[in-house]
Write a protein that holds these residues in place. Sequence first.
Motif, PDB file in Angstrom:
ATOM      1  N   THR A   1       0.829  -1.208   0.000  1.00  0.00           N
ATOM      2  CA  THR A   1       0.000   0.000   0.000  1.00  0.00           C
ATOM      3  C   THR A   1       0.861   1.256   0.000  1.00  0.00           C
ATOM      4  OG1 THR A   1      -1.773  -1.142   1.178  1.00  0.00           O
ATOM      5  CG2 THR A   1      -1.792   1.261   1.245  1.00  0.00           C
ATOM      6  N   ALA A   2       1.931   1.227   0.812  1.00  0.00           N
ATOM      7  CA  ALA A   2       2.834   2.377   0.872  1.00  0.00           C
ATOM      8  C   ALA A   2       3.501   2.615  -0.474  1.00  0.00           C
ATOM      9  CB  ALA A   2       3.890   2.158   1.956  1.00  0.00           C
ATOM     10  N   LEU A   3       3.919   1.533  -1.149  1.00  0.00           N
ATOM     11  CA  LEU A   3       4.522   1.670  -2.475  1.00  0.00           C
ATOM     12  C   LEU A   3       3.524   2.231  -3.479  1.00  0.00           C
ATOM     13  CD1 LEU A   3       6.745  -1.530  -2.938  1.00  0.00           C
ATOM     14  CD2 LEU A   3       7.492   0.819  -2.602  1.00  0.00           C
ATOM     15  N   GLY A   4       2.264   1.747  -3.405  1.00  0.00           N
ATOM     16  CA  GLY A   4       1.226   2.239  -4.302  1.00  0.00           C
ATOM     17  C   GLY A   4       0.957   3.720  -4.103  1.00  0.00           C
ATOM     18  N   ILE A   5       0.900   4.150  -2.834  1.00  0.00           N
ATOM     19  CA  ILE A   5       0.675   5.569  -2.542  1.00  0.00           C
ATOM     20  C   ILE A   5       1.839   6.411  -3.053  1.00  0.00           C
ATOM     21  CG2 ILE A   5       0.517   7.254  -0.664  1.00  0.00           C
ATOM     22  CD1 ILE A   5      -1.066   5.123   0.907  1.00  0.00           C
ATOM     23  N   ARG A   6       3.055   5.889  -2.851  1.00  0.00           N
ATOM     24  CA  ARG A   6       4.229   6.625  -3.330  1.00  0.00           C
ATOM     25  C   ARG A   6       4.211   6.756  -4.845  1.00  0.00           C
ATOM     26  NH1 ARG A   6      10.536   4.702  -2.965  1.00  0.00           N
ATOM     27  NH2 ARG A   6      11.388   6.507  -4.009  1.00  0.00           N
ATOM     28  N   GLU A   7       3.865   5.657  -5.534  1.00  0.00           N
ATOM     29  CA  GLU A   7       3.808   5.696  -7.002  1.00  0.00           C
ATOM     30  C   GLU A   7       2.703   6.616  -7.478  1.00  0.00           C
ATOM     31  OE1 GLU A   7       3.304   2.594 -10.779  1.00  0.00           O
ATOM     32  OE2 GLU A   7       3.603   1.815  -8.750  1.00  0.00           O
ATOM     33  N   ARG A   8       1.558   6.593  -6.778  1.00  0.00           N
ATOM     34  CA  ARG A   8       0.435   7.450  -7.133  1.00  0.00           C
ATOM     35  C   ARG A   8       0.815   8.927  -7.011  1.00  0.00           C
ATOM     36  NH1 ARG A   8      -4.084   7.539  -2.810  1.00  0.00           N
ATOM     37  NH2 ARG A   8      -2.593   9.008  -1.931  1.00  0.00           N
ATOM     38  N   GLU A   9       1.420   9.280  -5.886  1.00  0.00           N
ATOM     39  CA  GLU A   9       1.789  10.677  -5.655  1.00  0.00           C
ATOM     40  C   GLU A   9       2.900  11.135  -6.589  1.00  0.00           C
ATOM     41  OE1 GLU A   9       0.092  12.856  -3.807  1.00  0.00           O
ATOM     42  OE2 GLU A   9      -1.264  11.153  -3.676  1.00  0.00           O
TER      43      GLU A   9
ATOM     44  N   THR B   1      -9.164  32.366 -18.901  1.00  0.00           N
ATOM     45  CA  THR B   1      -8.822  31.325 -17.929  1.00  0.00           C
ATOM     46  C   THR B   1      -8.708  30.001 -18.670  1.00  0.00           C
ATOM     47  OG1 THR B   1      -9.995  32.476 -16.152  1.00  0.00           O
ATOM     48  CG2 THR B   1      -9.537  30.130 -15.827  1.00  0.00           C
ATOM     49  N   ILE B   2      -7.560  29.342 -18.489  1.00  0.00           N
ATOM     50  CA  ILE B   2      -7.311  28.049 -19.139  1.00  0.00           C
ATOM     51  C   ILE B   2      -7.297  26.977 -18.066  1.00  0.00           C
ATOM     52  CG2 ILE B   2      -5.796  26.748 -20.666  1.00  0.00           C
ATOM     53  CD1 ILE B   2      -4.417  29.441 -21.329  1.00  0.00           C
ATOM     54  N   THR B   3      -8.088  25.925 -18.254  1.00  0.00           N
ATOM     55  CA  THR B   3      -8.101  24.805 -17.315  1.00  0.00           C
ATOM     56  C   THR B   3      -7.771  23.517 -18.057  1.00  0.00           C
ATOM     57  OG1 THR B   3      -9.773  25.883 -15.934  1.00  0.00           O
ATOM     58  CG2 THR B   3      -9.466  23.512 -15.634  1.00  0.00           C
ATOM     59  N   LEU B   4      -6.733  22.829 -17.609  1.00  0.00           N
ATOM     60  CA  LEU B   4      -6.361  21.531 -18.160  1.00  0.00           C
ATOM     61  C   LEU B   4      -6.813  20.443 -17.194  1.00  0.00           C
ATOM     62  CD1 LEU B   4      -2.690  22.148 -19.375  1.00  0.00           C
ATOM     63  CD2 LEU B   4      -4.758  22.119 -20.763  1.00  0.00           C
ATOM     64  N   SER B   5      -7.496  19.436 -17.717  1.00  0.00           N
ATOM     65  CA  SER B   5      -7.873  18.277 -16.909  1.00  0.00           C
ATOM     66  C   SER B   5      -6.929  17.139 -17.283  1.00  0.00           C
ATOM     67  CB  SER B   5      -9.326  17.875 -17.180  1.00  0.00           C
ATOM     68  OG  SER B   5     -10.199  18.939 -16.845  1.00  0.00           O
ATOM     69  N   ILE B   6      -6.057  16.778 -16.363  1.00  0.00           N
ATOM     70  CA  ILE B   6      -4.987  15.823 -16.619  1.00  0.00           C
ATOM     71  C   ILE B   6      -5.409  14.432 -16.180  1.00  0.00           C
ATOM     72  CG2 ILE B   6      -2.532  15.335 -16.227  1.00  0.00           C
ATOM     73  CD1 ILE B   6      -3.149  18.036 -17.541  1.00  0.00           C
ATOM     74  N   ILE B   7      -5.168  13.435 -17.039  1.00  0.00           N
ATOM     75  CA  ILE B   7      -5.435  12.039 -16.701  1.00  0.00           C
ATOM     76  C   ILE B   7      -4.233  11.498 -15.934  1.00  0.00           C
ATOM     77  CG2 ILE B   7      -5.962   9.746 -17.602  1.00  0.00           C
ATOM     78  CD1 ILE B   7      -6.904  11.181 -20.193  1.00  0.00           C
ATOM     79  N   LEU B   8      -4.446  11.135 -14.682  1.00  0.00           N
ATOM     80  CA  LEU B   8      -3.353  10.591 -13.889  1.00  0.00           C
ATOM     81  C   LEU B   8      -3.197   9.099 -14.172  1.00  0.00           C
ATOM     82  CD1 LEU B   8      -3.949  12.342 -10.456  1.00  0.00           C
ATOM     83  CD2 LEU B   8      -2.494  13.065 -12.336  1.00  0.00           C
TER      84      LEU B   8
ATOM     85  N   GLY C   1      -3.810  -1.139  -6.951  1.00  0.00           N
ATOM     86  CA  GLY C   1      -4.202  -0.994  -5.556  1.00  0.00           C
ATOM     87  C   GLY C   1      -4.687   0.396  -5.189  1.00  0.00           C
ATOM     88  N   GLN C   2      -4.717   1.311  -6.161  1.00  0.00           N
ATOM     89  CA  GLN C   2      -5.162   2.679  -5.909  1.00  0.00           C
ATOM     90  C   GLN C   2      -6.381   2.969  -6.789  1.00  0.00           C
ATOM     91  OE1 GLN C   2      -3.681   4.791  -3.562  1.00  0.00           O
ATOM     92  NE2 GLN C   2      -2.604   2.909  -3.026  1.00  0.00           N
ATOM     93  N   PRO C   3      -7.172   3.992  -6.439  1.00  0.00           N
ATOM     94  CA  PRO C   3      -8.339   4.338  -7.269  1.00  0.00           C
ATOM     95  C   PRO C   3      -7.927   4.642  -8.713  1.00  0.00           C
ATOM     96  CG  PRO C   3      -8.403   5.514  -5.181  1.00  0.00           C
ATOM     97  CD  PRO C   3      -7.066   4.841  -5.251  1.00  0.00           C
ATOM     98  N   THR C   4      -8.752   4.209  -9.663  1.00  0.00           N
ATOM     99  CA  THR C   4      -8.442   4.418 -11.083  1.00  0.00           C
ATOM    100  C   THR C   4      -9.255   5.587 -11.643  1.00  0.00           C
ATOM    101  OG1 THR C   4     -10.138   2.828 -11.741  1.00  0.00           O
ATOM    102  CG2 THR C   4      -7.901   1.978 -11.417  1.00  0.00           C
TER     103      THR C   4
END
Length: 202
Positions: free
Chosen positions: A34-42, A165-172, A177-180
């Motif tokens: 879980t810690a690795l997943g959070i680190r990769e996510r962030e 105003t410019i807004t970009l919606s970025i696909i993470l 193991g993390q929300p998709t």
Amino acid sequence: MAAKNERGFSLVELLISLVITLIIMGAAVAAFSTALGIRERESGRTDAITSAQAALSVMSREIGNAGFGLYENGLVVADCNDKSLRFRANVVNAGGNNATSDPGEDVTYLYDTTSQSVVRYDRNTGATSGIINRVSDVDFIYHNYAPNGSSTAGTVAAANTGRVTITLSIILPDVVGQPTGRIERVTSDVTLRNSPYMLGQY
């Protein structure tokens, strides 16, 4: 001398200790995963936001110069909407001309749904280049100013637009193991420095 009463663990005790050990190890592995997943996510989130901010910086700098050397805000109103922004600027100004026929003087930023990217199209050179990919959406909001200083915001550009105003919606990126399907929004507010309204403020 009396013999000591020595005996080992019973089979039941060994099984119980083995089960407890497996539970502890399983919990430790799950916590580590879980810690690795959070680190990769962030890490992915940070990279995506950094890329978006760099793209917005490029766009903001160029769009902010719209109307340079002209007598208007530089926006081509007919080609501006919530997904596309076209502007002109007389940047080169060769010989004091009023033309916008040099490279970089007639540019469109738009969202390409096929490649999920924001692209820059230079009408004078015919060159198209990608600014940022992995974008689920882009929004351009135009702030139109009245002579008294009041403003209205919407998806329609006008001759009295002074700010965008410019807004970009970025696909993470998805992480196991993390929300998709996570989306991060990054916004930039661009003042059209050469618009008649903004010039009138100085």
